[in-house]
Design a protein around this motif. Structure first.
Motif, PDB file in Angstrom:
ATOM      1  N   TYR A  87       0.819  -1.158   0.081  1.00 51.68           N
ATOM      2  CA  TYR A  87      -0.047  -0.062  -0.043  1.00 51.68           C
ATOM      3  C   TYR A  87       0.906   1.241  -0.053  1.00 51.68           C
ATOM      4  O   TYR A  87       2.317   1.287   0.255  1.00 51.68           O
ATOM      5  CB  TYR A  87      -0.919  -0.012   1.193  1.00 51.68           C
ATOM      6  CG  TYR A  87      -0.428   0.422   2.692  1.00 51.68           C
ATOM      7  CD1 TYR A  87       0.490  -0.510   3.350  1.00 51.68           C
ATOM      8  CD2 TYR A  87      -0.401   1.769   3.080  1.00 51.68           C
ATOM      9  CE1 TYR A  87       1.151  -0.188   4.482  1.00 51.68           C
ATOM     10  CE2 TYR A  87       0.321   2.007   4.133  1.00 51.68           C
ATOM     11  CZ  TYR A  87       1.218   1.274   4.870  1.00 51.68           C
ATOM     12  OH  TYR A  87       1.762   1.515   5.884  1.00 51.68           O
ATOM     13  N   SER A  88       0.395   2.360  -0.335  1.00 51.48           N
ATOM     14  CA  SER A  88       1.092   3.739  -0.201  1.00 51.48           C
ATOM     15  C   SER A  88       0.312   4.612   0.201  1.00 51.48           C
ATOM     16  O   SER A  88       0.417   5.130   1.386  1.00 51.48           O
ATOM     17  CB  SER A  88       1.588   3.836  -1.602  1.00 51.48           C
ATOM     18  OG  SER A  88       2.404   5.033  -1.407  1.00 51.48           O
ATOM     19  N   CYS A  89      -0.593   5.373  -0.453  1.00 50.69           N
ATOM     20  CA  CYS A  89      -1.219   6.582  -0.153  1.00 50.69           C
ATOM     21  C   CYS A  89      -2.407   6.360   1.013  1.00 50.69           C
ATOM     22  O   CYS A  89      -2.535   7.341   1.658  1.00 50.69           O
ATOM     23  CB  CYS A  89      -2.032   7.183  -1.382  1.00 50.69           C
ATOM     24  SG  CYS A  89      -3.392   6.305  -1.880  1.00 50.69           S
ATOM     25  N   GLY A  90      -3.024   5.141   1.029  1.00 48.42           N
ATOM     26  CA  GLY A  90      -4.044   4.783   1.955  1.00 48.42           C
ATOM     27  C   GLY A  90      -5.389   5.545   1.677  1.00 48.42           C
ATOM     28  O   GLY A  90      -6.258   5.348   2.530  1.00 48.42           O
ATOM     29  N   GLY A  92      -7.078   5.428  -1.979  1.00 47.80           N
ATOM     30  CA  GLY A  92      -7.511   5.407  -3.270  1.00 47.80           C
ATOM     31  C   GLY A  92      -7.011   6.374  -4.183  1.00 47.80           C
ATOM     32  O   GLY A  92      -7.694   6.270  -5.317  1.00 47.80           O
ATOM     33  N   MET A  93      -5.671   6.884  -4.005  1.00 48.02           N
ATOM     34  CA  MET A  93      -4.956   7.443  -5.247  1.00 48.02           C
ATOM     35  C   MET A  93      -3.836   6.835  -5.793  1.00 48.02           C
ATOM     36  O   MET A  93      -3.560   7.256  -6.887  1.00 48.02           O
ATOM     37  CB  MET A  93      -4.575   8.688  -4.498  1.00 48.02           C
ATOM     38  CG  MET A  93      -5.624   9.683  -3.853  1.00 48.02           C
ATOM     39  SD  MET A  93      -6.870  10.414  -5.118  1.00 48.02           S
ATOM     40  CE  MET A  93      -6.044  11.237  -6.211  1.00 48.02           C
ATOM     41  N   CYS A  94      -3.352   5.868  -5.202  1.00 43.18           N
ATOM     42  CA  CYS A  94      -2.146   5.291  -5.718  1.00 43.18           C
ATOM     43  C   CYS A  94      -2.286   4.133  -6.377  1.00 43.18           C
ATOM     44  O   CYS A  94      -1.604   3.826  -7.674  1.00 43.18           O
ATOM     45  CB  CYS A  94      -1.040   5.450  -4.984  1.00 43.18           C
ATOM     46  SG  CYS A  94      -1.162   3.965  -3.801  1.00 43.18           S
ATOM     47  N   GLY A  95      -2.952   3.327  -6.206  1.00 47.41           N
ATOM     48  CA  GLY A  95      -3.560   1.912  -6.810  1.00 47.41           C
ATOM     49  C   GLY A  95      -2.700   0.999  -6.622  1.00 47.41           C
ATOM     50  O   GLY A  95      -2.617  -0.074  -7.299  1.00 47.41           O
ATOM     51  N   SER A  96      -1.789   0.966  -5.721  1.00 48.53           N
ATOM     52  CA  SER A  96      -0.998  -0.006  -5.226  1.00 48.53           C
ATOM     53  C   SER A  96      -1.407  -1.197  -4.386  1.00 48.53           C
ATOM     54  O   SER A  96      -0.566  -2.040  -4.292  1.00 48.53           O
ATOM     55  CB  SER A  96       0.353   0.781  -4.522  1.00 48.53           C
ATOM     56  OG  SER A  96      -0.064   0.928  -3.115  1.00 48.53           O
ATOM     57  N   ASP A  97      -2.450  -1.175  -3.950  1.00 47.77           N
ATOM     58  CA  ASP A  97      -3.128  -2.142  -3.073  1.00 47.77           C
ATOM     59  C   ASP A  97      -4.354  -2.956  -3.364  1.00 47.77           C
ATOM     60  O   ASP A  97      -5.029  -3.477  -2.588  1.00 47.77           O
ATOM     61  CB  ASP A  97      -3.534  -1.532  -1.643  1.00 47.77           C
ATOM     62  CG  ASP A  97      -4.680  -0.505  -1.802  1.00 47.77           C
ATOM     63  OD1 ASP A  97      -4.693   0.197  -2.829  1.00 47.77           O
ATOM     64  OD2 ASP A  97      -5.358   0.078  -0.670  1.00 47.77           O
ATOM     65  N   LEU A 107      -9.637  -2.164  -3.869  1.00 46.13           N
ATOM     66  CA  LEU A 107      -8.392  -1.736  -3.288  1.00 46.13           C
ATOM     67  C   LEU A 107      -8.637  -1.919  -2.005  1.00 46.13           C
ATOM     68  O   LEU A 107      -9.903  -1.714  -1.326  1.00 46.13           O
ATOM     69  CB  LEU A 107      -8.424   0.034  -3.468  1.00 46.13           C
ATOM     70  CG  LEU A 107      -8.130   0.315  -5.105  1.00 46.13           C
ATOM     71  CD1 LEU A 107      -8.117   1.722  -5.040  1.00 46.13           C
ATOM     72  CD2 LEU A 107      -6.967  -0.193  -5.559  1.00 46.13           C
ATOM     73  N   CYS A 109      -7.835  -0.318   0.568  1.00 46.72           N
ATOM     74  CA  CYS A 109      -7.675   1.005   1.522  1.00 46.72           C
ATOM     75  C   CYS A 109      -9.130   1.874   1.480  1.00 46.72           C
ATOM     76  O   CYS A 109      -9.269   2.651   2.190  1.00 46.72           O
ATOM     77  CB  CYS A 109      -6.623   1.909   1.162  1.00 46.72           C
ATOM     78  SG  CYS A 109      -6.742   2.612  -0.466  1.00 46.72           S
TER      79      CYS A 109
HETATM   80  S1  FES Z   1      -3.141   2.658  -0.705  1.00 48.20           S
HETATM   81 FE1  FES Z   1      -2.995   3.985  -2.647  1.00 48.20          FE
HETATM   82  S2  FES Z   1      -4.815   3.444  -3.466  1.00 48.20           S
HETATM   83 FE2  FES Z   1      -4.874   2.177  -1.830  1.00 48.20          FE
END
Ligand code: FES
Ligand code: SF4
Length: 318
Positions: A87-90, A92-97, A107, A109
């Motif tokens: 995860y990264s942004c927490g 819904g903005m980065c798409g990593s999770d 997602l 988060c």
């Molecule tokens: S942690 Fe970035 S979109 Fe969910």
């Protein structure tokens, strides 16, 4: 499940875990019958890693509004530091999770316990013909969640059965470890379609020879043609939902096509023809079966299937 009254619920996170076996040192000899790399592929087929797979349950007491990402962070801090997820942004903005929750790509988060907790008995229920119900894979997660609204001080669904949320890595990609999928095939395909603005390279100038700062000015309708598409965060949820995409060898995949469409629809981009040539291939738009599963869960609200449909029409009409 009421998320506002401060009542905690007990929920089991059932995680499909995977630990890869260490790679062998010696290179594997290639088969003469091996599939040749596609124009979109990496040129060498990716091997799915081998390793140990098992399912592990973690019991938590949480508020119904808690996100599943926060549940995993709690587990990592208090129960099992070996659990792997990304995860990264927490928010819904980065798409990593992106993972599969109850079989549905989404997602971590933005997914809340109250929307995804399913009564254990519901997951095992069978219909009149004796087939097991696939609870938790419908389009609307709210339809799948256990009916525990009004719960007061109890830790399970109304019928007393325990609440479960099942987590596994994003489908369609090789698993690296636990909930972490290797999304490099998707990122490679997006990169090959040149995901950046290509103008003619000449800066417009005003009559007095100065650089025209308004050279890329667009009318609202020109912006509207691609604005929604520019919200794509390359999370891979659409790829994980697509029955044709599986690692990217046979189909470039919906996320790459959305990237292509974003620039083809941009009035400032001068490479639309080359972009359309690039996707007019057997493993490009021709591989899309118009199943439209890609549209169901996009966290950025992109109607992926409809956009691909319009892209196909645009390429064919040239
Ligand atoms: S942690 Fe970035 S979109 Fe969910
Ligand atoms: S189109 Fe939507 S689901 Fe697909 S990668 Fe982009 S944001 Fe994710």
């Amino acid at each position: 499940m009421n998320g506002n009254d401060g009542t905690r619920v007990q929920v089991t996170l059932r995680v499909h875990r995977f630990t890869p076996r260490p790679e062998r040192d010696r290179p594997r000899s290639g088969s003469p019958f091996a599939k040749q790399g596609s124009p979109f592929g990496s040129g060498t087929a990716r091997r799915r890693p081998r390793g140990k797979q098992w399912t592990q349950d973690y019991l938590l007491s949480v508020l119904p509004d808690t996100t599943i990402l926060d549940c995993l962070l709690d587990i990592k801090r208090t129960q099992d530091p070996s659990l792997a997820f990304r995860y990264s942004c927490g928010h819904g903005m980065c798409g990593s999770d992106a993972v599969a929750i109850n079989g549905t790509p989404t997602l971590l988060c933005t997914a809340k316990v109250k929307d995804w907790a399913v009564a254990q008995t519901a997951r095992n229920a069978t219909d009149a013909e004796g087939f097991r119900k696939t609870t938790g894979t419908d389009d609307d997660p709210a339809d799948n969640a256990a009916d525990v609204s009004g719960t007061s001080g109890v830790s399970s669904a109304h019928d007393g059965s325990p609440l479960v949320i099942e987590l596994s890595a994003l489908p369609g990609f090789p698993v690296q470890r636990d909930l972490i999928a290797d999304i490099d095939p998707m990122l490679e395909q997006i990169k090959r379609l040149k995901p950046y603005l290509q103008a003619d390279g000449k800066l417009a100038t005003t009559k007095d020879g100065k650089i025209d700062v308004f050279e890329y000015l667009q009318r609202p309708e020109q912006l509207a043609a691609y604005e929604t598409l520019s919200n794509c965060i390359a999370c891979g949820v659409c790829e994980g939902s697509c029955p044709v995409f599986a690692g990217g060898e046979a189909f470039i995949g919906p996320a790459a096509l959305i990237t292509a469409s974003r620039f083809i629809n941009d009035s400032r981009d001068t490479a639309a023809d080359a972009r359309m040539d690039a996707i007019d291939a057997a493993d490009g738009i021709a591989a899309c079966q118009s199943v439209r599963a890609c549209s169901r869960h996009c966290p950025r609200g992109i109607d992926v299937g409809e956009e691909i449909w319009q892209l196909i029409a645009k390429v064919k009409e040239r």
